[in-house]
Motif scaffolding. Structure first.
Motif, PDB file in Angstrom:
ATOM      1  N   HIS A  48       3.648  28.429  21.266  1.00 49.47           N
ATOM      2  CA  HIS A  48       2.893  27.825  22.363  1.00 49.47           C
ATOM      3  C   HIS A  48       1.528  28.482  22.580  1.00 49.47           C
ATOM      4  O   HIS A  48       0.793  28.072  23.479  1.00 49.47           O
ATOM      5  N   ASN A  49       1.190  29.491  21.771  1.00 51.46           N
ATOM      6  CA  ASN A  49      -0.111  30.161  21.889  1.00 51.46           C
ATOM      7  C   ASN A  49      -0.568  30.613  20.513  1.00 51.46           C
ATOM      8  O   ASN A  49       0.248  30.971  19.667  1.00 51.46           O
ATOM      9  N   ILE A  50      -1.871  30.608  20.307  1.00 51.22           N
ATOM     10  CA  ILE A  50      -2.436  31.151  19.067  1.00 51.22           C
ATOM     11  C   ILE A  50      -3.616  32.044  19.415  1.00 51.22           C
ATOM     12  O   ILE A  50      -4.219  31.928  20.488  1.00 51.22           O
ATOM     13  N   GLY A  51      -3.960  32.946  18.487  1.00 51.27           N
ATOM     14  CA  GLY A  51      -5.127  33.793  18.687  1.00 51.27           C
ATOM     15  C   GLY A  51      -4.883  34.892  19.713  1.00 51.27           C
ATOM     16  O   GLY A  51      -3.778  35.114  20.191  1.00 51.27           O
ATOM     17  N   ALA A  52      -5.965  35.579  20.062  1.00 52.49           N
ATOM     18  CA  ALA A  52      -5.892  36.674  21.028  1.00 52.49           C
ATOM     19  C   ALA A  52      -6.057  36.145  22.445  1.00 52.49           C
ATOM     20  O   ALA A  52      -6.517  35.027  22.658  1.00 52.49           O
ATOM     21  N   GLY A  53      -5.655  36.969  23.420  1.00 58.50           N
ATOM     22  CA  GLY A  53      -5.907  36.634  24.814  1.00 58.50           C
ATOM     23  C   GLY A  53      -4.972  35.623  25.422  1.00 58.50           C
ATOM     24  O   GLY A  53      -5.307  35.013  26.441  1.00 58.50           O
ATOM     25  N   HIS A  54      -3.767  35.450  24.830  1.00 59.44           N
ATOM     26  CA  HIS A  54      -2.873  34.434  25.389  1.00 59.44           C
ATOM     27  C   HIS A  54      -2.394  34.811  26.794  1.00 59.44           C
ATOM     28  O   HIS A  54      -2.094  33.938  27.601  1.00 59.44           O
ATOM     29  N   ALA A  55      -2.345  36.115  27.100  1.00 61.23           N
ATOM     30  CA  ALA A  55      -1.939  36.529  28.444  1.00 61.23           C
ATOM     31  C   ALA A  55      -2.996  36.182  29.487  1.00 61.23           C
ATOM     32  O   ALA A  55      -2.721  36.196  30.686  1.00 61.23           O
ATOM     33  N   HIS A  56      -4.195  35.867  29.028  1.00 60.11           N
ATOM     34  CA  HIS A  56      -5.282  35.479  29.930  1.00 60.11           C
ATOM     35  C   HIS A  56      -5.554  33.974  29.873  1.00 60.11           C
ATOM     36  O   HIS A  56      -6.587  33.513  30.350  1.00 60.11           O
ATOM     37  N   GLY A  57      -4.640  33.227  29.250  1.00 57.16           N
ATOM     38  CA  GLY A  57      -4.756  31.776  29.247  1.00 57.16           C
ATOM     39  C   GLY A  57      -5.407  31.171  28.029  1.00 57.16           C
ATOM     40  O   GLY A  57      -5.521  29.945  27.935  1.00 57.16           O
ATOM     41  N   TRP A  58      -5.808  31.996  27.056  1.00 60.92           N
ATOM     42  CA  TRP A  58      -6.471  31.452  25.864  1.00 60.92           C
ATOM     43  C   TRP A  58      -5.453  31.097  24.791  1.00 60.92           C
ATOM     44  O   TRP A  58      -4.394  31.687  24.674  1.00 60.92           O
ATOM     45  N   GLY A  59      -5.822  30.108  23.986  1.00 55.54           N
ATOM     46  CA  GLY A  59      -4.990  29.727  22.851  1.00 55.54           C
ATOM     47  C   GLY A  59      -3.731  28.968  23.200  1.00 55.54           C
ATOM     48  O   GLY A  59      -2.814  28.887  22.379  1.00 55.54           O
ATOM     49  N   GLN A  60      -3.673  28.361  24.384  1.00 52.97           N
ATOM     50  CA  GLN A  60      -2.482  27.588  24.749  1.00 52.97           C
ATOM     51  C   GLN A  60      -2.434  26.292  23.936  1.00 52.97           C
ATOM     52  O   GLN A  60      -3.381  25.504  23.953  1.00 52.97           O
ATOM     53  N   VAL A  61      -1.322  26.092  23.254  1.00 51.42           N
ATOM     54  CA  VAL A  61      -1.153  24.902  22.403  1.00 51.42           C
ATOM     55  C   VAL A  61      -0.471  23.804  23.208  1.00 51.42           C
ATOM     56  O   VAL A  61       0.634  23.970  23.710  1.00 51.42           O
ATOM     57  N   ARG A  62      -1.158  22.689  23.320  1.00 50.29           N
ATOM     58  CA  ARG A  62      -0.598  21.529  24.020  1.00 50.29           C
ATOM     59  C   ARG A  62       0.359  20.763  23.120  1.00 50.29           C
ATOM     60  O   ARG A  62       1.388  20.258  23.563  1.00 50.29           O
ATOM     61  N   GLU A  63       0.014  20.693  21.826  1.00 53.44           N
ATOM     62  CA  GLU A  63       0.841  19.925  20.889  1.00 53.44           C
ATOM     63  C   GLU A  63       0.486  20.328  19.463  1.00 53.44           C
ATOM     64  O   GLU A  63      -0.678  20.612  19.149  1.00 53.44           O
ATOM     65  N   TRP A  64       1.484  20.376  18.587  1.00 59.11           N
ATOM     66  CA  TRP A  64       1.268  20.585  17.159  1.00 59.11           C
ATOM     67  C   TRP A  64       1.384  19.254  16.420  1.00 59.11           C
ATOM     68  O   TRP A  64       2.249  18.437  16.746  1.00 59.11           O
ATOM     69  N   ALA A  65       0.537  19.061  15.424  1.00 61.20           N
ATOM     70  CA  ALA A  65       0.632  17.895  14.552  1.00 61.20           C
ATOM     71  C   ALA A  65       0.646  18.383  13.103  1.00 61.20           C
ATOM     72  O   ALA A  65      -0.256  19.120  12.687  1.00 61.20           O
ATOM     73  N   VAL A  66       1.676  18.007  12.361  1.00 63.01           N
ATOM     74  CA  VAL A  66       1.787  18.353  10.938  1.00 63.01           C
ATOM     75  C   VAL A  66       1.900  17.034  10.190  1.00 63.01           C
ATOM     76  O   VAL A  66       2.924  16.343  10.252  1.00 63.01           O
ATOM     77  N   GLU A  67       0.827  16.680   9.479  1.00 62.44           N
ATOM     78  CA  GLU A  67       0.728  15.333   8.917  1.00 62.44           C
ATOM     79  C   GLU A  67       0.306  15.374   7.450  1.00 62.44           C
ATOM     80  O   GLU A  67      -0.392  16.306   7.025  1.00 62.44           O
ATOM     81  N   PRO A  68       0.680  14.379   6.663  1.00 58.53           N
ATOM     82  CA  PRO A  68       0.151  14.250   5.301  1.00 58.53           C
ATOM     83  C   PRO A  68      -1.359  13.991   5.362  1.00 58.53           C
ATOM     84  O   PRO A  68      -1.901  13.626   6.401  1.00 58.53           O
ATOM     85  N   GLY A  69      -2.008  14.171   4.235  1.00 59.58           N
ATOM     86  CA  GLY A  69      -3.430  13.864   4.180  1.00 59.58           C
ATOM     87  C   GLY A  69      -4.327  15.072   4.124  1.00 59.58           C
ATOM     88  O   GLY A  69      -5.550  14.952   4.228  1.00 59.58           O
ATOM     89  N   GLY A  70      -3.746  16.252   3.966  1.00 62.14           N
ATOM     90  CA  GLY A  70      -4.568  17.450   3.814  1.00 62.14           C
ATOM     91  C   GLY A  70      -5.280  17.470   2.470  1.00 62.14           C
ATOM     92  O   GLY A  70      -4.955  16.709   1.559  1.00 62.14           O
ATOM     93  N   ASP A  71      -6.245  18.339   2.347  1.00 60.80           N
ATOM     94  CA  ASP A  71      -7.032  18.475   1.120  1.00 60.80           C
ATOM     95  C   ASP A  71      -6.562  19.728   0.382  1.00 60.80           C
ATOM     96  O   ASP A  71      -6.746  20.844   0.867  1.00 60.80           O
ATOM     97  N   ALA A  72      -5.964  19.541  -0.805  1.00 62.88           N
ATOM     98  CA  ALA A  72      -5.437  20.665  -1.570  1.00 62.88           C
ATOM     99  C   ALA A  72      -6.542  21.640  -1.982  1.00 62.88           C
ATOM    100  O   ALA A  72      -6.321  22.861  -2.043  1.00 62.88           O
ATOM    101  N   GLU A  73      -7.743  21.139  -2.248  1.00 66.18           N
ATOM    102  CA  GLU A  73      -8.859  22.012  -2.621  1.00 66.18           C
ATOM    103  C   GLU A  73      -9.246  22.931  -1.471  1.00 66.18           C
ATOM    104  O   GLU A  73      -9.494  24.108  -1.653  1.00 66.18           O
ATOM    105  N   ILE A  74      -9.283  22.374  -0.254  1.00 68.00           N
ATOM    106  CA  ILE A  74      -9.603  23.196   0.911  1.00 68.00           C
ATOM    107  C   ILE A  74      -8.491  24.217   1.153  1.00 68.00           C
ATOM    108  O   ILE A  74      -8.756  25.386   1.452  1.00 68.00           O
ATOM    109  N   ALA A  75      -7.234  23.788   1.005  1.00 64.48           N
ATOM    110  CA  ALA A  75      -6.111  24.704   1.205  1.00 64.48           C
ATOM    111  C   ALA A  75      -6.172  25.878   0.234  1.00 64.48           C
ATOM    112  O   ALA A  75      -5.845  27.016   0.596  1.00 64.48           O
ATOM    113  N   ARG A  76      -6.609  25.640  -0.971  1.00 66.11           N
ATOM    114  CA  ARG A  76      -6.616  26.689  -1.998  1.00 66.11           C
ATOM    115  C   ARG A  76      -7.865  27.569  -1.959  1.00 66.11           C
ATOM    116  O   ARG A  76      -7.776  28.766  -2.245  1.00 66.11           O
TER     117      ARG A  76
END
Length: 222
Positions: A148-176
């Protein structure tokens, strides 16, 4: 495994100490190990008093000259604005006077458990942060469901994740290639790389482990 687009939709934004963080593989490793080891053993491992355990992640691997790493890009985000903030740790004189033995004349604050410091964080105000990856969508989605949080400062309200999306359509070149890469591997793929710099980096989590740190090509992240 397939090319994927992994997106964290945020409440406000996130904090990072460098342009290549937070690393999706680090987030996945945290939740995978917490599940694998159980809460108590996982907490003891965080103290450094247990052997290092590397998580098996639902991501493709790349390897070169004795190093291997996961096929997932550094974070990509369209920041509406950025600004810097600082975290301070100071020695608390009040409790020290009450609890320190009278024989103690000086407390070391330049190092050790009472060290004082000032740490800079870059805050990115953005509705989302995204990674391109090659992996198993269902398993990545399952692991991220608890995050539910990413990055630093989550105890101060930063990086709160509202929703995750994991979908096809990524770019393999960018991933590598849009991620820190060992110099030897980068040299063999110069035509696929843009501008960047070189520095010592932890090539896979846990990134602070000396065996996993090597000179890397660090792509310029915009």
């Amino acid at each position: 495994m397939e090319p994927l687009l992994v997106t964290a939709w945020l409440v406000n934004g996130y904090a990072a100490s460098d342009p290549w963080s937070p690393a999706l593989e680090g987030i996945l490793a945290y939740w995978a190990l917490r599940e694998q080891m159980g809460e108590e053993e996982f907490a003891l491992g965080m103290t450094g008093n247990r052997p290092v355990v590397e998580a098996e992640l639902p991501l493709a691997r790349e390897a070169c000259e004795g190093h291997w790493w996961w096929c997932v890009s550094s974070p990509l985000a369209e920041a509406r604005t950025t600004f810097e903030s600082w975290t301070h740790r100071r020695f608390d004189d009040g409790p020290a006077l009450a609890y320190t033995p009278e024989t103690v004349r000086r407390v070391l604050t330049a190092g050790g458990p009472y060290k004082i410091y000032r740490t800079r964080h870059t805050r990115l105000v953005t509705p989302w942060v995204r990674w391109h990856a090659i992996g198993d969508a269902a398993e990545i989605r399952r692991l991220l469901a608890r995050c539910h949080n990413i990055g630093a400062g989550h105890a101060h309200g930063w990086g709160q994740v509202r929703e995750w999306a994991v979908e096809p359509g990524g770019d393999a070149e960018i991933a590598r290639f849009r991620r820190p890469l060992p110099i030897a591997f980068a040299a063999a793929h110069l035509e696929r790389l843009g501008p960047g710099t070189e520095m010592v980096w932890g090539i896979r989590p846990p990134g602070r482990r000396p065996e996993q740190r090597t000179m890397c090509f660090m792509p310029e992240m915009r």
